[in-house]
Design a protein around this motif. Structure first.
Motif, PDB file in Angstrom:
ATOM      1  N   UNK A  44       0.907  -1.268   0.206  1.00 10.90           N
ATOM      2  CA  UNK A  44      -0.013  -0.045  -0.295  1.00 10.90           C
ATOM      3  C   UNK A  44       0.929   1.254  -0.018  1.00 10.90           C
ATOM      4  N   UNK A  45       0.230   2.560  -0.243  1.00 12.24           N
ATOM      5  CA  UNK A  45       0.762   3.682   0.228  1.00 12.24           C
ATOM      6  C   UNK A  45       0.857   3.813   1.662  1.00 12.24           C
ATOM      7  N   UNK A  46       2.196   4.066   2.318  1.00 11.38           N
ATOM      8  CA  UNK A  46       2.274   4.288   3.679  1.00 11.38           C
ATOM      9  C   UNK A  46       2.403   5.457   4.122  1.00 11.38           C
ATOM     10  N   UNK A  47       1.745   5.944   5.121  1.00 13.53           N
ATOM     11  CA  UNK A  47       1.840   7.304   5.742  1.00 13.53           C
ATOM     12  C   UNK A  47       1.960   7.491   7.026  1.00 13.53           C
ATOM     13  N   UNK A  48       2.969   7.756   7.812  1.00 10.74           N
ATOM     14  CA  UNK A  48       3.326   8.032   9.281  1.00 10.74           C
ATOM     15  C   UNK A  48       3.504   9.578   9.249  1.00 10.74           C
ATOM     16  N   UNK A  49       3.029  10.331   9.821  1.00 12.15           N
ATOM     17  CA  UNK A  49       3.127  11.752   9.941  1.00 12.15           C
ATOM     18  C   UNK A  49       3.290  12.326  11.434  1.00 12.15           C
ATOM     19  N   UNK A  50       4.036  13.599  11.497  1.00 10.18           N
ATOM     20  CA  UNK A  50       4.283  14.211  12.469  1.00 10.18           C
ATOM     21  C   UNK A  50       2.838  14.815  13.201  1.00 10.18           C
ATOM     22  N   UNK A  67      -0.100   7.280  14.307  1.00  5.11           N
ATOM     23  CA  UNK A  67      -1.092   6.638  13.678  1.00  5.11           C
ATOM     24  C   UNK A  67      -0.121   5.884  12.187  1.00  5.11           C
ATOM     25  N   UNK A  68      -0.582   4.778  11.920  1.00  2.00           N
ATOM     26  CA  UNK A  68      -0.120   4.132  10.735  1.00  2.00           C
ATOM     27  C   UNK A  68      -1.181   4.063   9.768  1.00  2.00           C
ATOM     28  N   UNK A  69      -0.851   4.729   8.638  1.00  2.00           N
ATOM     29  CA  UNK A  69      -2.160   4.777   7.628  1.00  2.00           C
ATOM     30  C   UNK A  69      -1.667   3.993   6.275  1.00  2.00           C
ATOM     31  N   UNK A  70      -2.384   3.154   5.865  1.00  2.00           N
ATOM     32  CA  UNK A  70      -2.141   2.267   4.744  1.00  2.00           C
ATOM     33  C   UNK A  70      -3.409   2.652   3.670  1.00  2.00           C
TER      34      UNK A  70
END
Length: 113
Positions: A30-36, A41-44
Motif C-alpha cells: 500500500x501507500x504508507x503514511x506516518x506523520x508528525x 497513526x499508521x495509514x495504509x
C-alpha cells in the motif's frame, strides 16, 4: 522555537510497519503514511486496488461489517475505511476506487464541445 518531535514519538506505527514488512511481505504494497501530525497513526492507502484493501483487512482481522463506505467527487470515487489497533497504535486502511460513469454518460469536456 518549537522543539522538534523525536522519532521515538512514532514508535508504534514504525513497529507495526516493521512487523508488517516481515509477516505480510507477500501482501500487496500500500501507500504508507506516518506523520508528525498524528505520530501514533499508521495509514495504509490503496488507490484503485479494492482487492489489496480487502486482503489487508482480512490479514488484520478486520470484520467486513467494520468497513465504512462512502462516495466522494460527485459520485465518481468510492471510499472504504477501516481501523484497527496494532503494536500499540491505530492502523487506518483507506481505499479509493473510481466508479465508472454509466454507459451513455458524457464527460464535462464532451458536453462543452
Amino acid at each position: 522555537m518549537n522543539t522538534p518531535m523525536p522519532l521515538s514519538a512514532m514508535a508504534a506505527p514504525l513497529m507495526a510497519l516493521h512487523i508488517f514488512a516481515d509477516e505480510y511481505r507477500h501482501l500487496p504494497a500500500p501507500w504508507v503514511t506516518i506523520s508528525t501530525i498524528y505520530p501514533n497513526l499508521l495509514e495504509l492507502s490503496f488507490h484503485d486496488d479494492a482487492d489489496g484493501f480487502e486482503i489487508w483487512c482480512e490479514a488484520l482481522r478486520i470484520r467486513p461489517g467494520a468497513v465504512r463506505h462512502s462516495v466522494q467527487r460527485d459520485g465518481r470515487t468510492s471510499v472504504m475505511k477501516a481501523e484497527t489497533n496494532y503494536s500499540g497504535g491505530p492502523v487506518k486502511l483507506i481505499c479509493f476506487t473510481t466508479i465508472p460513469a454509466p454507459e451513455g454518460t458524457r464527460s464535462r469536456s464532451e458536453v462543452g464541445s
